[in-house]
Design a protein around this motif. Sequence first.
Motif, short mmCIF file in Angstrom:
data_model
loop_
_atom_site.label_atom_id
_atom_site.label_comp_id
_atom_site.label_asym_id
_atom_site.label_seq_id
_atom_site.Cartn_x
_atom_site.Cartn_y
_atom_site.Cartn_z
N LEU A 54 0.82 -1.21 0.00
CA LEU A 54 0.00 0.00 0.00
C LEU A 54 0.85 1.26 0.00
O LEU A 54 1.90 1.31 0.65
CB LEU A 54 -0.90 0.02 1.23
CG LEU A 54 -1.93 -1.11 1.32
CD1 LEU A 54 -2.62 -1.10 2.67
CD2 LEU A 54 -2.94 -0.99 0.19
N SER A 55 0.36 2.28 -0.69
CA SER A 55 0.98 3.60 -0.64
C SER A 55 0.55 4.27 0.67
O SER A 55 -0.40 3.83 1.33
CB SER A 55 0.53 4.45 -1.83
OG SER A 55 -0.84 4.78 -1.70
N GLU A 58 -3.12 5.20 0.44
CA GLU A 58 -4.02 4.06 0.62
C GLU A 58 -4.07 3.63 2.09
O GLU A 58 -5.14 3.30 2.61
CB GLU A 58 -3.55 2.87 -0.23
CG GLU A 58 -3.73 3.09 -1.72
CD GLU A 58 -3.06 2.02 -2.54
OE1 GLU A 58 -3.71 1.55 -3.50
OE2 GLU A 58 -1.90 1.66 -2.26
N ARG A 59 -2.93 3.67 2.76
CA ARG A 59 -2.88 3.29 4.18
C ARG A 59 -3.73 4.21 5.03
O ARG A 59 -4.39 3.77 5.97
CB ARG A 59 -1.44 3.31 4.68
CG ARG A 59 -0.57 2.23 4.10
CD ARG A 59 0.90 2.50 4.39
NE ARG A 59 1.16 2.79 5.77
CZ ARG A 59 1.50 1.89 6.69
NH1 ARG A 59 1.64 0.65 6.34
NH2 ARG A 59 1.71 2.26 7.93
#
Length: 176
Positions: A54-55, A58-59
């Motif tokens: 995850l980026s 996104e996190r």
Amino acid sequence: MRTSSILSVLLLTGTLASCGRDAPTAAEQDPLPQLARSAAACQNISGTVDARFLSDAERSALPAYAAGADIAGTLFDRTGTPLGEAYAWIDDLRQAGGGSIHLAMRHRYVIGGSLLDTDDRGVLAPVSSPLYRFNNRLEIVGGTGAYAVATGFISAHGTVVLGGAIELQYHGRLCA
């Protein structure tokens, strides 16, 4: 980016537990020993997982039950039918011989509104950086709802592109 920092910094220290000579030798009793579970409460499981690192963006958008996860994906049964969501946290990375990386991880699977949690130990073996073969042993440690008293194990293997896609096959035994 946190994922990049996790992948680029391999922890080289660890803690070893030791027992003194005068330590008691009595074993603790597990309140729900796995071997005492009836066969009716256990089932063999198998399928695949498609996931990705995850980026940071996104996190930050993850639901509360997946807060801080490093990896997210989809859990499928052996016929390819989606079962639920898969999340993973990388707790420790250790560089080992031949370019391999040893991992301590946790997984959380969201299946039918219940959570299934694991505690894992895995090894990434280099193929051609950033591609690695991955072998993981997951111990089922409980969860919520249908998996509140779950026990068992899962073995997973497949490929991992560090910072990218993850494709795994799994099989195991789930007692709930």
